[in-house]
Design an enzyme around this catalytic site. Structure first.
Site, PDB file in Angstrom:
ATOM      1  N   SER A   9       0.980  -1.273  -0.148  1.00 54.66           N
ATOM      2  CA  SER A   9      -0.091  -0.156  -0.011  1.00 54.66           C
ATOM      3  C   SER A   9       0.829   1.298   0.059  1.00 54.66           C
ATOM      4  O   SER A   9       1.614   1.338   1.015  1.00 54.66           O
ATOM      5  CB  SER A   9      -0.742   0.102   1.394  1.00 54.66           C
ATOM      6  OG  SER A   9      -1.350   1.413   1.221  1.00 54.66           O
ATOM      7  N   HIS A  34      -1.040  -1.475  -4.337  1.00 55.19           N
ATOM      8  CA  HIS A  34      -2.454  -0.940  -3.964  1.00 55.19           C
ATOM      9  C   HIS A  34      -2.340   0.412  -3.658  1.00 55.19           C
ATOM     10  O   HIS A  34      -1.567   1.002  -2.718  1.00 55.19           O
ATOM     11  CB  HIS A  34      -2.392  -1.643  -2.414  1.00 55.19           C
ATOM     12  CG  HIS A  34      -3.524  -1.535  -1.780  1.00 55.19           C
ATOM     13  ND1 HIS A  34      -5.018  -2.159  -2.044  1.00 55.19           N
ATOM     14  CD2 HIS A  34      -4.410  -0.816  -0.659  1.00 55.19           C
ATOM     15  CE1 HIS A  34      -5.941  -1.765  -1.331  1.00 55.19           C
ATOM     16  NE2 HIS A  34      -5.462  -0.882  -0.526  1.00 55.19           N
ATOM     17  N   ASP A  36      -4.552   3.603  -2.177  1.00 56.67           N
ATOM     18  CA  ASP A  36      -5.663   4.050  -1.536  1.00 56.67           C
ATOM     19  C   ASP A  36      -6.181   5.295  -1.608  1.00 56.67           C
ATOM     20  O   ASP A  36      -5.489   6.247  -1.629  1.00 56.67           O
ATOM     21  CB  ASP A  36      -5.069   3.761   0.192  1.00 56.67           C
ATOM     22  CG  ASP A  36      -5.009   2.438   0.747  1.00 56.67           C
ATOM     23  OD1 ASP A  36      -5.960   1.619   0.491  1.00 56.67           O
ATOM     24  OD2 ASP A  36      -3.989   2.082   0.960  1.00 56.67           O
ATOM     25  N   MET A  38      -8.895   8.100  -0.938  1.00 54.49           N
ATOM     26  CA  MET A  38      -9.621   8.801   0.390  1.00 54.49           C
ATOM     27  C   MET A  38     -10.108  10.149   0.219  1.00 54.49           C
ATOM     28  O   MET A  38      -9.260  11.053  -0.534  1.00 54.49           O
ATOM     29  CB  MET A  38      -8.747   8.645   1.643  1.00 54.49           C
ATOM     30  CG  MET A  38      -8.318   7.103   2.068  1.00 54.49           C
ATOM     31  SD  MET A  38      -7.567   7.370   3.565  1.00 54.49           S
ATOM     32  CE  MET A  38      -6.857   5.636   3.464  1.00 54.49           C
ATOM     33  N   HIS A  70      -8.235   0.987  -4.389  1.00 53.06           N
ATOM     34  CA  HIS A  70      -8.896   0.937  -3.406  1.00 53.06           C
ATOM     35  C   HIS A  70      -9.708   2.271  -3.005  1.00 53.06           C
ATOM     36  O   HIS A  70      -9.299   3.259  -2.692  1.00 53.06           O
ATOM     37  CB  HIS A  70      -8.350   0.376  -2.129  1.00 53.06           C
ATOM     38  CG  HIS A  70      -9.073   0.374  -0.931  1.00 53.06           C
ATOM     39  ND1 HIS A  70      -8.571   0.122   0.361  1.00 53.06           N
ATOM     40  CD2 HIS A  70     -10.400   0.354  -0.784  1.00 53.06           C
ATOM     41  CE1 HIS A  70      -9.729   0.098   1.376  1.00 53.06           C
ATOM     42  NE2 HIS A  70     -10.835   0.132   0.772  1.00 53.06           N
ATOM     43  N   MET A  72     -12.099   4.922  -1.287  1.00 51.65           N
ATOM     44  CA  MET A  72     -12.771   4.920   0.066  1.00 51.65           C
ATOM     45  C   MET A  72     -13.336   6.523  -0.079  1.00 51.65           C
ATOM     46  O   MET A  72     -13.070   7.495   0.478  1.00 51.65           O
ATOM     47  CB  MET A  72     -11.796   4.962   1.155  1.00 51.65           C
ATOM     48  CG  MET A  72     -11.569   3.515   1.387  1.00 51.65           C
ATOM     49  SD  MET A  72      -9.806   3.520   2.599  1.00 51.65           S
ATOM     50  CE  MET A  72      -8.817   3.480   0.975  1.00 51.65           C
ATOM     51  N   MET A 141     -11.642  -5.606   5.062  1.00 52.12           N
ATOM     52  CA  MET A 141     -10.995  -4.512   5.675  1.00 52.12           C
ATOM     53  C   MET A 141     -10.859  -5.098   7.202  1.00 52.12           C
ATOM     54  O   MET A 141     -11.694  -5.596   8.023  1.00 52.12           O
ATOM     55  CB  MET A 141     -11.855  -3.306   5.946  1.00 52.12           C
ATOM     56  CG  MET A 141     -11.966  -2.520   4.534  1.00 52.12           C
ATOM     57  SD  MET A 141     -10.227  -2.139   3.719  1.00 52.12           S
ATOM     58  CE  MET A 141      -9.428  -1.357   5.325  1.00 52.12           C
ATOM     59  N   ASP A 179      -6.827  -6.236   4.163  1.00 57.20           N
ATOM     60  CA  ASP A 179      -6.242  -5.020   4.044  1.00 57.20           C
ATOM     61  C   ASP A 179      -6.234  -4.292   5.397  1.00 57.20           C
ATOM     62  O   ASP A 179      -7.546  -4.074   5.974  1.00 57.20           O
ATOM     63  CB  ASP A 179      -6.811  -4.087   3.211  1.00 57.20           C
ATOM     64  CG  ASP A 179      -6.061  -2.603   2.944  1.00 57.20           C
ATOM     65  OD1 ASP A 179      -5.227  -2.348   3.415  1.00 57.20           O
ATOM     66  OD2 ASP A 179      -6.898  -1.942   2.294  1.00 57.20           O
ATOM     67  N   GLY A 201       1.101  -1.735   4.167  1.00 54.30           N
ATOM     68  CA  GLY A 201       1.696  -0.497   4.043  1.00 54.30           C
ATOM     69  C   GLY A 201       2.674  -0.291   5.109  1.00 54.30           C
ATOM     70  O   GLY A 201       4.075  -0.531   4.451  1.00 54.30           O
TER      71      GLY A 201
HETATM   72  C1  DX5 Z   1      -6.466   1.825   5.227  1.00 58.96           C
HETATM   73  C2  DX5 Z   1      -6.071   1.422   3.952  1.00 58.96           C
HETATM   74  C3  DX5 Z   1      -4.766   0.534   3.968  1.00 58.96           C
HETATM   75  C4  DX5 Z   1      -3.629   0.852   4.691  1.00 58.96           C
HETATM   76  C5  DX5 Z   1      -2.725  -0.088   4.993  1.00 58.96           C
HETATM   77  O1  DX5 Z   1      -7.683   2.508   5.118  1.00 58.96           O
HETATM   78  O2  DX5 Z   1      -6.942   0.820   3.119  1.00 58.96           O
HETATM   79  O3  DX5 Z   1      -4.349  -0.242   2.708  1.00 58.96           O
HETATM   80  O4  DX5 Z   1      -2.835   1.672   4.018  1.00 58.96           O
HETATM   81  O5  DX5 Z   1      -1.668   0.169   5.868  1.00 58.96           O
HETATM   82  P1  DX5 Z   1      -1.131  -0.683   7.079  1.00 58.96           P
HETATM   83  O6  DX5 Z   1      -0.617  -2.058   6.094  1.00 58.96           O
HETATM   84  O7  DX5 Z   1      -0.111   0.056   7.609  1.00 58.96           O
HETATM   85  O8  DX5 Z   1      -2.431  -1.174   8.020  1.00 58.96           O
HETATM   86 ZN    ZN Z   2      -6.521  -0.131   1.101  1.00 62.80          ZN
END
Ligand code: DX5
Ligand code: ZN
Length: 229
Positions: A9, A34, A36, A38, A70, A72, A141, A179, A201
């Site tokens: 991530s 990956h 993310d 947001m 992904h 969000m 999740m 994730d 991540g």
């Molecule tokens: C959270 C994200 C994840 C996050 C994972 O909202 O969707 O992809 O970046 O990070 P780690 O592996 O540090 O939990």
């Molecule tokens: Zn994610």
């Protein structure tokens, strides 16, 4: 059993050296990237959009990696085509954010990407029942979305096993991705429960070890989990 893929991530990467860091993870054997996305509405944080997705496409091509987006965000339908055009291979949407999930999934496919669906930790798997045959990926999740570096919610493992059962029962070959809070300490249990794509991540881009070492540690843990399955 098919191989288990590692999906770094980029949220936890150093954005001043994004390409370099992603390339190190891919060189070390990660197969997905990956991304993310947001919007500050569906989740409290604001991150990145189609522009960064597009900028990573050549690197993904070079390594035959999958760009795993992904979302969000609210109003997902409005942005699906933008991410597909930017080069997303997979676009995953939240069941909680999509009032017309079936249509959104169709839109993703029509836009040329593979559709994924995901659900927050408190959302029951029953919310997926009708859409499961239509999707190429289901994401569990294992933290509340919004930030990297949170701790894995332990009850997620049972949810993964139950989802594996649901997918097998309908003969689905959809990827089962997990994730949030994935580390070399829990990767074996997550894989043994039935996951085949692990997002990581902070476990890849954070901590004292190199990106290559972190990917290798995850790979070792994954092999342990595969043998337990
Ligand atoms: C959270 C994200 C994840 C996050 C994972 O909202 O969707 O992809 O970046 O990070 P780690 O592996 O540090 O939990
Ligand atoms: Zn994610």
């Amino acid at each position: 059993m098919p191989t288990v893929k590692i999906a770094p991530s980029i949220l936890s990467a150093d954005f001043s050296q994004l390409g370099e860091q992603v390339e190190r993870a891919l060189d070390a054997g990660a197969q997905y990237v990956h991304i993310d996305v947001m919007d500050g509405h569906f989740v409290p944080n604001i991150t990145i959009g189609p522009l960064v997705t597009r900028s990573l496409r050549p690197l993904a091509d070079k390594h035959q990696a999958t760009l795993d987006v992904h979302l969000m965000i609210e109003n997902e339908d409005r942005y699906v085509a933008d991410f597909a055009q930017a080069g997303a291979d997979i676009i995953t949407v939240h069941v909680e954010a999509c009032p017309h999930l079936h249509r959104t999934v169709q839109k993703i496919r029509e836009a040329g990407a593979r559709p994924g669906v995901t659900l927050n930790p408190a959302t029951p798997l029953a919310a997926l029942e009708e859409i499961l045959p239509e999707v190429d990926l289901v994401l569990v999740m294992s933290v509340n979305p919004g930030f990297g570096g949170q701790a894995y919610i332990p009850s997620s493992t049972k949810k993964i096993s139950r989802l594996r059962g649901m997918l097998d029962a309908i003969g689905s070959t959809a990827e089962l991705e997990v994730d949030g809070g994935v580390t070399a300490d829990n990767a074996a249990e997550i894989v043994a429960a039935g996951a085949n794509v692990l997002v990581a991540g902070s476990a890849i881009f954070g901590g004292p070890h190199s990106i290559a070492e972190n990917v290798a540690s995850l790979r070792t843990a994954i092999e342990v989990g595969r043998n337990e399955r």
